[in-house]
Design a protein around this motif. Sequence first.
Motif, PDB file in Angstrom:
ATOM      1  N   VAL A 104       0.783  -1.202   0.026  1.00 31.94           N
ATOM      2  CA  VAL A 104      -0.190   0.011   0.194  1.00 31.94           C
ATOM      3  C   VAL A 104       0.718   1.145   0.026  1.00 31.94           C
ATOM      4  O   VAL A 104       0.660   2.177  -0.569  1.00 31.94           O
ATOM      5  CB  VAL A 104      -0.925  -0.071   1.253  1.00 31.94           C
ATOM      6  CG1 VAL A 104      -1.803   1.315   1.303  1.00 31.94           C
ATOM      7  CG2 VAL A 104      -1.965  -1.171   1.103  1.00 31.94           C
ATOM      8  N   LEU A 105       1.962   1.227   0.830  1.00 27.07           N
ATOM      9  CA  LEU A 105       2.671   2.530   0.974  1.00 27.07           C
ATOM     10  C   LEU A 105       3.453   2.465  -0.334  1.00 27.07           C
ATOM     11  O   LEU A 105       3.984   3.615  -0.790  1.00 27.07           O
ATOM     12  CB  LEU A 105       3.801   2.264   2.120  1.00 27.07           C
ATOM     13  CG  LEU A 105       3.169   2.139   3.475  1.00 27.07           C
ATOM     14  CD1 LEU A 105       3.955   1.801   4.452  1.00 27.07           C
ATOM     15  CD2 LEU A 105       2.598   3.634   3.907  1.00 27.07           C
ATOM     16  N   ASN A 106       3.853   1.551  -1.040  1.00 26.88           N
ATOM     17  CA  ASN A 106       4.670   1.576  -2.294  1.00 26.88           C
ATOM     18  C   ASN A 106       3.730   2.128  -3.389  1.00 26.88           C
ATOM     19  O   ASN A 106       4.337   2.789  -4.380  1.00 26.88           O
ATOM     20  CB  ASN A 106       4.969  -0.030  -2.678  1.00 26.88           C
ATOM     21  CG  ASN A 106       5.937   0.068  -3.811  1.00 26.88           C
ATOM     22  OD1 ASN A 106       7.020   0.650  -3.907  1.00 26.88           O
ATOM     23  ND2 ASN A 106       5.421  -0.715  -5.134  1.00 26.88           N
ATOM     24  N   ALA A 107       2.340   2.298  -2.967  1.00 26.83           N
ATOM     25  CA  ALA A 107       1.581   2.778  -4.260  1.00 26.83           C
ATOM     26  C   ALA A 107       1.664   4.203  -4.157  1.00 26.83           C
ATOM     27  O   ALA A 107       0.921   4.881  -4.922  1.00 26.83           O
ATOM     28  CB  ALA A 107       0.109   2.494  -4.217  1.00 26.83           C
ATOM     29  N   THR A 108       2.213   4.773  -3.056  1.00 31.05           N
ATOM     30  CA  THR A 108       2.182   6.361  -3.206  1.00 31.05           C
ATOM     31  C   THR A 108       3.448   6.736  -4.266  1.00 31.05           C
ATOM     32  O   THR A 108       3.756   7.893  -4.324  1.00 31.05           O
ATOM     33  CB  THR A 108       2.716   6.842  -1.668  1.00 31.05           C
ATOM     34  OG1 THR A 108       4.269   6.109  -1.164  1.00 31.05           O
ATOM     35  CG2 THR A 108       1.747   6.484  -0.644  1.00 31.05           C
ATOM     36  N   THR A 109       3.966   5.599  -4.859  1.00 33.13           N
ATOM     37  CA  THR A 109       5.264   6.198  -5.920  1.00 33.13           C
ATOM     38  C   THR A 109       4.789   7.302  -6.883  1.00 33.13           C
ATOM     39  O   THR A 109       5.482   7.970  -7.182  1.00 33.13           O
ATOM     40  CB  THR A 109       5.760   4.899  -6.302  1.00 33.13           C
ATOM     41  OG1 THR A 109       6.294   4.040  -5.465  1.00 33.13           O
ATOM     42  CG2 THR A 109       7.079   5.295  -7.509  1.00 33.13           C
ATOM     43  N   PRO A 110       3.655   6.928  -7.572  1.00 33.66           N
ATOM     44  CA  PRO A 110       3.185   7.816  -8.580  1.00 33.66           C
ATOM     45  C   PRO A 110       3.192   9.063  -8.090  1.00 33.66           C
ATOM     46  O   PRO A 110       3.338  10.274  -8.900  1.00 33.66           O
ATOM     47  CB  PRO A 110       1.775   7.086  -9.160  1.00 33.66           C
ATOM     48  CG  PRO A 110       1.793   5.830  -8.802  1.00 33.66           C
ATOM     49  CD  PRO A 110       2.562   5.576  -7.503  1.00 33.66           C
ATOM     50  N   LEU A 111       2.227   9.435  -6.947  1.00 33.72           N
ATOM     51  CA  LEU A 111       2.427  10.894  -6.265  1.00 33.72           C
ATOM     52  C   LEU A 111       3.546  11.337  -6.134  1.00 33.72           C
ATOM     53  O   LEU A 111       4.083  12.461  -6.490  1.00 33.72           O
ATOM     54  CB  LEU A 111       1.478  10.681  -5.143  1.00 33.72           C
ATOM     55  CG  LEU A 111       1.288  12.014  -4.243  1.00 33.72           C
ATOM     56  CD1 LEU A 111       0.501  12.815  -5.181  1.00 33.72           C
ATOM     57  CD2 LEU A 111       0.663  11.743  -3.076  1.00 33.72           C
ATOM     58  N   PHE A 112       4.704  10.649  -5.616  1.00 33.37           N
ATOM     59  CA  PHE A 112       6.172  11.266  -5.427  1.00 33.37           C
ATOM     60  C   PHE A 112       6.650  11.346  -6.777  1.00 33.37           C
ATOM     61  O   PHE A 112       7.251  12.701  -7.062  1.00 33.37           O
ATOM     62  CB  PHE A 112       6.879  10.217  -4.746  1.00 33.37           C
ATOM     63  CG  PHE A 112       6.763  10.258  -3.109  1.00 33.37           C
ATOM     64  CD1 PHE A 112       6.826  11.390  -2.452  1.00 33.37           C
ATOM     65  CD2 PHE A 112       6.161   9.064  -2.748  1.00 33.37           C
ATOM     66  CE1 PHE A 112       6.762  11.472  -1.112  1.00 33.37           C
ATOM     67  CE2 PHE A 112       6.024   9.020  -1.217  1.00 33.37           C
ATOM     68  CZ  PHE A 112       6.347  10.255  -0.296  1.00 33.37           C
ATOM     69  N   THR A 113       6.330  10.571  -7.906  1.00 32.56           N
ATOM     70  CA  THR A 113       6.738  10.959  -9.201  1.00 32.56           C
ATOM     71  C   THR A 113       6.407  11.992  -9.807  1.00 32.56           C
ATOM     72  O   THR A 113       7.094  12.777 -10.409  1.00 32.56           O
ATOM     73  CB  THR A 113       6.638   9.653  -9.916  1.00 32.56           C
ATOM     74  OG1 THR A 113       7.237   8.511  -9.501  1.00 32.56           O
ATOM     75  CG2 THR A 113       7.392   9.882 -11.352  1.00 32.56           C
ATOM     76  N   VAL A 114       5.065  12.063  -9.476  1.00 36.46           N
ATOM     77  CA  VAL A 114       4.508  13.621 -10.171  1.00 36.46           C
ATOM     78  C   VAL A 114       4.982  14.775  -9.579  1.00 36.46           C
ATOM     79  O   VAL A 114       5.339  15.575 -10.319  1.00 36.46           O
ATOM     80  CB  VAL A 114       2.917  13.569 -10.010  1.00 36.46           C
ATOM     81  CG1 VAL A 114       2.242  14.619 -10.170  1.00 36.46           C
ATOM     82  CG2 VAL A 114       2.136  12.539 -10.724  1.00 36.46           C
TER      83      VAL A 114
END
Length: 306
Positions: A104-114
């Motif tokens: 679940v925490l790994n799913a924050t990757t797109p937000l950080f990438t944006v």
Amino acid sequence: MTSSDHRIDARDWSLLGVLSVLWGGSFFFAAVSLQELPPLTIVFLRVALAAIILLPVLWIYRIRVPTGLAGWQPFFALALLNNVLPFSLIVMGQTYIPSGLASVLNATTPLFTVLVMAAAGDEKLHARRVAGVIVGLIGVIILHGQSLDFEAGQSVGILLCLTAAFSYGLAALYARRKLLDSPPLATAAFQLMASSLVMAVVAAAIERPWQRPVPGVATWLAIVGSAALSTALAYIIFFRILRRAGSTNVMLVTLLIPVTAILLGYLVLGEAISLREIVGAVVIGSALLIIDGRVFQFFRSAVAIR
């Protein structure tokens, strides 16, 4: 890759689906390996075996190995941001939190990438993309709603996994700027070779794995699966999507990972799918449509025709 608003075609969506299965398995493989091996040793074995697997493939395709410090520098930098730091942080995080929460925490990757891409000026901070990523995160949280009961001491694991997600965002930026013209196979293999050298030193200095008992068959199978499927093959696909669809789009795979994990459980293990999981999957699907944007263009065109 100069456009600031890449679209994903059907081929890239299918590759993202495959990649989500491969990377989703890495959390399972890590959970199995942690029963007998320390975190940094697991990461070293993962990247080293993956590099060995890709060596004959490099020879088959006649891809030349970089020479000199200048040739290897970008691959060592990418190895630090894309392998050494995130792999180590996630596996160490899984010693504090369950693998489901880690995904679940790994799913924050797109937000950080944006955010990283916007701060660096490489991609515009489109409201549609940000909204889509946030909706996707909500969908992921719904999927794992029953697994988000935080216990004492889990804050360390959460922080480690979030830092890993941020490192992935930086890696996507670096790969886009420095290695966009490098073939996907070459980028995958050379970053893993560099990662192997770094992790060999780190694991030897901190964990001294040679002093530990030899792990069992299950652990070795998990390591080989993680190296061959979740690393060697996965990174070839990852860099291919990166070249075709852009940094932010390729990181959408982390939103798909929880969905594919549930589908695999249903198809392979016969696990039941709850209404909550269906709702979460629908929310994530909606988020991907928002990010892709073409559905809005379709409706605008339909309205204009009328």
